[in-house]
Design a protein around this motif. Structure first.
Motif, PDB file in Angstrom:
ATOM      1  N   ASN A 376       0.826  -1.214   0.000  1.00 44.08           N
ATOM      2  CA  ASN A 376       0.000   0.000   0.000  1.00 44.08           C
ATOM      3  C   ASN A 376       0.857   1.260   0.000  1.00 44.08           C
ATOM      4  N   GLU A 377       1.902   1.270   0.854  1.00 46.99           N
ATOM      5  CA  GLU A 377       2.783   2.447   0.915  1.00 46.99           C
ATOM      6  C   GLU A 377       3.530   2.638  -0.398  1.00 46.99           C
ATOM      7  N   ALA A 378       3.988   1.515  -0.984  1.00 48.56           N
ATOM      8  CA  ALA A 378       4.719   1.617  -2.257  1.00 48.56           C
ATOM      9  C   ALA A 378       3.820   2.180  -3.351  1.00 48.56           C
ATOM     10  N   VAL A 383       5.412   6.205   3.341  1.00 49.17           N
ATOM     11  CA  VAL A 383       5.966   5.233   4.281  1.00 49.17           C
ATOM     12  C   VAL A 383       5.149   5.329   5.563  1.00 49.17           C
ATOM     13  N   THR A 384       5.185   4.270   6.358  1.00 50.87           N
ATOM     14  CA  THR A 384       4.590   4.328   7.693  1.00 50.87           C
ATOM     15  C   THR A 384       5.728   4.420   8.706  1.00 50.87           C
ATOM     16  N   LEU A 385       5.740   5.507   9.460  1.00 51.67           N
ATOM     17  CA  LEU A 385       6.790   5.722  10.466  1.00 51.67           C
ATOM     18  C   LEU A 385       6.264   5.261  11.816  1.00 51.67           C
ATOM     19  N   LYS A 386       6.962   4.308  12.423  1.00 48.48           N
ATOM     20  CA  LYS A 386       6.536   3.750  13.700  1.00 48.48           C
ATOM     21  C   LYS A 386       7.559   4.088  14.772  1.00 48.48           C
ATOM     22  N   ASN A 387       7.141   4.761  15.835  1.00 51.79           N
ATOM     23  CA  ASN A 387       7.991   5.017  17.000  1.00 51.79           C
ATOM     24  C   ASN A 387       7.968   3.749  17.852  1.00 51.79           C
ATOM     25  N   LEU A 388       9.090   3.052  17.919  1.00 53.83           N
ATOM     26  CA  LEU A 388       9.108   1.746  18.564  1.00 53.83           C
ATOM     27  C   LEU A 388       8.994   1.845  20.077  1.00 53.83           C
ATOM     28  N   ALA A 389       9.411   2.935  20.666  1.00 57.05           N
ATOM     29  CA  ALA A 389       9.296   3.095  22.113  1.00 57.05           C
ATOM     30  C   ALA A 389       7.859   3.419  22.506  1.00 57.05           C
ATOM     31  N   ALA A 390       7.224   4.291  21.720  1.00 55.09           N
ATOM     32  CA  ALA A 390       5.865   4.723  22.053  1.00 55.09           C
ATOM     33  C   ALA A 390       4.791   3.836  21.422  1.00 55.09           C
ATOM     34  N   MET A 396       2.897   8.736   6.028  1.00 51.18           N
ATOM     35  CA  MET A 396       3.266  10.088   5.584  1.00 51.18           C
ATOM     36  C   MET A 396       4.243   9.989   4.421  1.00 51.18           C
ATOM     37  N   PRO A 397       4.474  11.111   3.722  1.00 51.84           N
ATOM     38  CA  PRO A 397       5.509  11.122   2.692  1.00 51.84           C
ATOM     39  C   PRO A 397       6.897  10.886   3.307  1.00 51.84           C
ATOM     40  N   LEU A 398       7.818  10.337   2.527  1.00 52.35           N
ATOM     41  CA  LEU A 398       9.149  10.016   3.009  1.00 52.35           C
ATOM     42  C   LEU A 398       9.859  11.251   3.574  1.00 52.35           C
ATOM     43  N   ALA A 399       9.751  12.382   2.891  1.00 45.46           N
ATOM     44  CA  ALA A 399      10.425  13.597   3.358  1.00 45.46           C
ATOM     45  C   ALA A 399       9.919  14.005   4.738  1.00 45.46           C
ATOM     46  N   ASP A 400       8.619  13.849   4.982  1.00 43.83           N
ATOM     47  CA  ASP A 400       8.058  14.191   6.302  1.00 43.83           C
ATOM     48  C   ASP A 400       8.569  13.218   7.367  1.00 43.83           C
ATOM     49  N   ALA A 401       8.723  11.950   7.011  1.00 39.34           N
ATOM     50  CA  ALA A 401       9.235  10.962   7.974  1.00 39.34           C
ATOM     51  C   ALA A 401      10.654  11.316   8.383  1.00 39.34           C
ATOM     52  N   VAL A 402      11.473  11.698   7.407  1.00 43.23           N
ATOM     53  CA  VAL A 402      12.850  12.097   7.722  1.00 43.23           C
ATOM     54  C   VAL A 402      12.849  13.296   8.668  1.00 43.23           C
ATOM     55  N   ALA A 403      11.991  14.279   8.369  1.00 40.49           N
ATOM     56  CA  ALA A 403      11.922  15.481   9.203  1.00 40.49           C
ATOM     57  C   ALA A 403      11.448  15.152  10.607  1.00 40.49           C
ATOM     58  N   THR A 409       9.687  14.377  16.657  1.00 40.72           N
ATOM     59  CA  THR A 409       8.282  14.741  16.918  1.00 40.72           C
ATOM     60  C   THR A 409       7.327  13.568  16.769  1.00 40.72           C
ATOM     61  N   CYS A 410       7.832  12.445  16.287  1.00 44.69           N
ATOM     62  CA  CYS A 410       6.942  11.280  16.103  1.00 44.69           C
ATOM     63  C   CYS A 410       6.912  10.442  17.373  1.00 44.69           C
TER      64      CYS A 410
END
Length: 410
Positions: A376-378, A383-390, A396-403, A409-410
């Motif tokens: 689906n993401e492809a 991409v789906t950004l997952k905070n592993l601690a939280a 979101m778009p890849l550029a937003d994930a990097v930011a 902030t994630c």
């Protein structure tokens, strides 16, 4: 199974992260004082060390003849090599020269805690300045370097002129015997040694000197020696910088090497092998064929600092695990490259594991985030950004994930 040589160690990634963290702090402090790094060869002519320390040091070195019949040694310390480099490369450079180094040394001695056959030194040399201000700068730098590491230590500072003044009536052999007793802090041995050489009258003044807690007490024993003003000036500069130290005019090592101010530092949790720094004012360049030049420097036993610190946890940068299927590896490589270009560590699966196994591996490895790229993401170019601690995630778009990883902030 082949083993590492005795007296050496293997450093795996976690320990190297700790060592590099402390090393970086020290480098930053040295740079803040205006010191630049120098690097010298790992091996030198044996004579470089024997002319400084005597032939007896050969038994403590890794010394050999090379294929050309030249007598070579792995460096047992770095000061001599740095001064040799100065004589070869920088005698005409504007003074003073502020140099630092961080490198391994080699000594053939009995390994024990904090003492190895391959070990590292962090040191600094100030070449070409002969003043109380120069002495105070080097001592302040030494103190700041140890402080930045977090090690608990006591800095002891003295000057050799009072001791040399009191021992001026003894010949070289007699001085060596007295200094050996002083170095051991064995008062009974000192008393017996002085009696055996016919100078029992020196016992009480020497004890008063090495136990003196103020400069007034020192000069009450020695009188107004020529170096009195410089000693007082140096101590005043250190106090002006709030450098904590203990006065010690009983420092006995290096009487035939150092020429003025001397200082040592001791960790409070290393037992007998607790000296982590030693230094002072010296003159070596003329021994190596150069013009005589005043110098002041020190070396820190980096390994002993690390042993004293114990386990430390360096500040961890975020690590991103990029998780994909066999069909979405193309977008995954692009995502990993984008994070790496932004200075963020990104790792990918190399073992063709399932999506779930990759996520489990990321959790076990201590990764901070997972970037999930399924079909689906492809298809959506996201991409789906997952905070592993939280345990939170969003697409979101890849550029937003990097930011978001950069900003936390994630």
């Amino acid at each position: 199974m082949l083993q590492k040589p005795r007296g050496t160690r293997d450093f795996l990634p976690a320990e190297m992260a700790q060592r590099r963290s402390i090393e970086r702090r020290m480098r930053d402090v040295a740079a803040s004082f205006g010191y630049g790094e120098v690097v010298t060869p790992m091996f030198e002519e044996q004579e470089l060390f024997t002319v400084k320390s005597g032939e007896g040091i050969i038994g403590e070195m890794y010394a050999f003849e090379d294929k050309g019949g030249r007598k070579i040694a792995l460096r047992p310390e770095i000061t001599a090599a740095v001064v040799r480099a100065y004589v070869n490369e920088a005698q005409v450079a504007p003074k003073p020269l502020r140099w630092f180094y961080f490198a391994e040394c080699f000594r053939y001695e009995r390994p024990q805690k904090g003492r190895y056959r391959q070990f590292w030194q962090f040191g600094c040399e100030l070449i070409g300045a002969d003043s109380a201000a120069a002495d105070a700068e080097v001592i302040a730098l030494a103190s700041d370097l140890l402080s930045c590491s977090g090690v608990r230590f006591v800095l002891k500072i003295g000057h050799l002129s009072p001791m040399k003044h009191m021992l001026a009536g003894l010949d070289a052999v007699e001085q060596k015997k007295v200094m050996a007793a002083l170095d051991k802090r064995d008062m009974e041995l000192l008393e017996n040694t002085l009696a055996s050489i016919g100078h029992a009258d020196l016992y009480d003044p020497l004890v008063r000197l090495i136990t003196a807690e103020t400069l007034d007490e020192v000069f009450a024993v020695t009188g107004d020696i020529p170096e009195k003003a410089r000693i007082e000036e140096t101590f005043s500069y250190l106090k002006a910088q709030n450098i904590p130290f203990v006065q010690n005019f009983g420092i006995a090592r290096g009487l035939d090497y150092y020429t003025g101010m001397v200082f040592e530092a001791f960790a409070d949790n290393l037992g007998a092998e607790n000296q982590i720094l030693g230094g002072g004012v010296y003159r070596l360049a003329h021994l190596f064929g150069g013009k005589d030049v005043p110098s002041c420097g020190f070396a820190i036993g980096f390994d002993r600092v690390m042993v004293s610190l114990g386990e430390i946890v360096p500040t961890a940068a975020p690590v991103v695990a990029v998780i994909a299927t066999a069909e979405t590896r193309g977008p995954a490589y692009a995502a990993a490259a984008a994070f790496r270009s932004a200075g963020i560590t990104a790792v990918m699966d190399l073992m063709d594991r399932s999506f779930g196994a990759q996520l489990s591996s990321a959790l076990k490895s201590g990764a901070s985030y997972a970037v999930l790229i399924g079909a689906n993401e492809a298809a959506a170019g996201t991409v789906t950004l997952k905070n592993l601690a939280a345990a939170s995630q969003k697409e979101m778009p890849l550029a937003d994930a990097v930011a978001e990883v950069i900003n936390g902030t994630c």
